[in-house]
Scaffold this motif. Structure first.
Motif, mmCIF file in Angstrom:
data_model
loop_
_atom_site.group_PDB
_atom_site.id
_atom_site.type_symbol
_atom_site.label_atom_id
_atom_site.label_comp_id
_atom_site.label_asym_id
_atom_site.label_seq_id
_atom_site.Cartn_x
_atom_site.Cartn_y
_atom_site.Cartn_z
ATOM 1 N N CYS A 1 -6.438 -3.614 -5.375
ATOM 2 C CA CYS A 1 -7.761 -3.692 -4.774
ATOM 3 C C CYS A 1 -8.283 -5.105 -4.969
ATOM 4 C CB CYS A 1 -8.715 -2.681 -5.417
ATOM 5 S SG CYS A 1 -10.376 -2.731 -4.719
ATOM 6 N N MET A 2 -8.688 -5.737 -3.886
ATOM 7 C CA MET A 2 -9.217 -7.094 -3.967
ATOM 8 C C MET A 2 -10.495 -7.137 -4.800
ATOM 9 S SD MET A 2 -6.860 -8.635 -2.585
ATOM 10 C CE MET A 2 -7.278 -10.296 -2.153
ATOM 11 N N ASP B 1 0.804 -1.225 0.000
ATOM 12 C CA ASP B 1 0.000 0.000 0.000
ATOM 13 C C ASP B 1 0.838 1.276 0.000
ATOM 14 O OD1 ASP B 1 -2.413 -1.328 -0.185
ATOM 15 O OD2 ASP B 1 -2.750 -1.350 1.976
ATOM 16 N N CYS C 1 -7.981 2.700 -2.447
ATOM 17 C CA CYS C 1 -8.235 1.415 -1.790
ATOM 18 C C CYS C 1 -7.017 0.987 -0.980
ATOM 19 C CB CYS C 1 -8.528 0.341 -2.841
ATOM 20 S SG CYS C 1 -9.957 0.703 -3.870
ATOM 21 N N ASP C 2 -7.212 -0.028 -0.168
ATOM 22 C CA ASP C 2 -6.073 -0.704 0.448
ATOM 23 C C ASP C 2 -6.292 -2.206 0.290
ATOM 24 O OD1 ASP C 2 -7.668 -1.638 2.650
ATOM 25 O OD2 ASP C 2 -7.348 0.269 3.660
ATOM 26 N N ARG C 3 -5.384 -2.992 0.842
ATOM 27 C CA ARG C 3 -5.446 -4.441 0.634
ATOM 28 C C ARG C 3 -6.714 -5.076 1.173
ATOM 29 N NH1 ARG C 3 0.059 -6.191 3.106
ATOM 30 N NH2 ARG C 3 -0.463 -4.429 4.393
ATOM 31 N N THR C 4 -7.379 -4.416 2.092
ATOM 32 C CA THR C 4 -8.543 -5.035 2.719
ATOM 33 C C THR C 4 -9.865 -4.387 2.357
ATOM 34 O OG1 THR C 4 -8.322 -3.636 4.680
ATOM 35 C CG2 THR C 4 -7.172 -5.765 4.708
ATOM 36 N N ALA C 5 -9.846 -3.186 1.770
ATOM 37 C CA ALA C 5 -11.108 -2.488 1.519
ATOM 38 C C ALA C 5 -11.116 -1.773 0.175
ATOM 39 C CB ALA C 5 -11.366 -1.471 2.623
#
Length: 144
Positions: A61-62, A55, A117-121
């Protein structure tokens, strides 16, 4: 002799000049390896293009499919891969150099399409809302 590198195949026979599948007759349709850009992303691209996504220096982005630019770039990568895999001489190198490295550098850039975004959202990107130009500035060239 046949050498497989990932899902690229090198027949080792460069004497014909053109990849075998390209010289197939019109009745023989070329078969895709992957049925969609998403399948390509999960089965080929991400397993071979491994980077540390922290990040700060790289973002992902997932829920990448909510980002129109990302969808377009993954689609472009898939279609280029399907075409260039048929070139047993330099197709792999061209795909990496001209396509994967280029598009993935942009996709993973912290200021790229996943900037919000981040890795979780996932967070919806802010879209530009340009004004329309005054009438007549950009005439529809399809109309004669």
């Amino acid at each position: 002799m046949s050498v497989e590198i990932g899902l690229f195949a090198d027949t080792g026979d460069d004497s014909a000049g053109a990849p075998e599948a390209v010289t197939a007759g019109p009745a023989e349709a070329l078969q895709l390896v992957f049925g969609s850009a998403e399948e390509f992303l999960h089965e080929q691209l991400l397993p071979t293009y491994v980077r540390d996504v922290d990040d700060r220096s790289a973002k992902w982005c997932m829920e990448w499919y909510f980002h129109p630019e990302a969808v377009s770039r993954v689609e472009a990568l898939w279609r280029a891969w399907e075409h260039l895999r048929l070139d047993g001489a330099t197709g792999i190198s061209i795909w990496w150099r001209d396509h994967a490295d280029h598009h993935m550098r942009i996709l993973l850039d912290p200021q790229g399409p996943f900037y919000n975004c981040d890795r979780t959202a996932h967070r919806d990107p802010e879209h530009l809302e340009p004004k329309l130009a005054p009438d007549g500035w950009f005439p529809d060239v399809r109309v004669q």
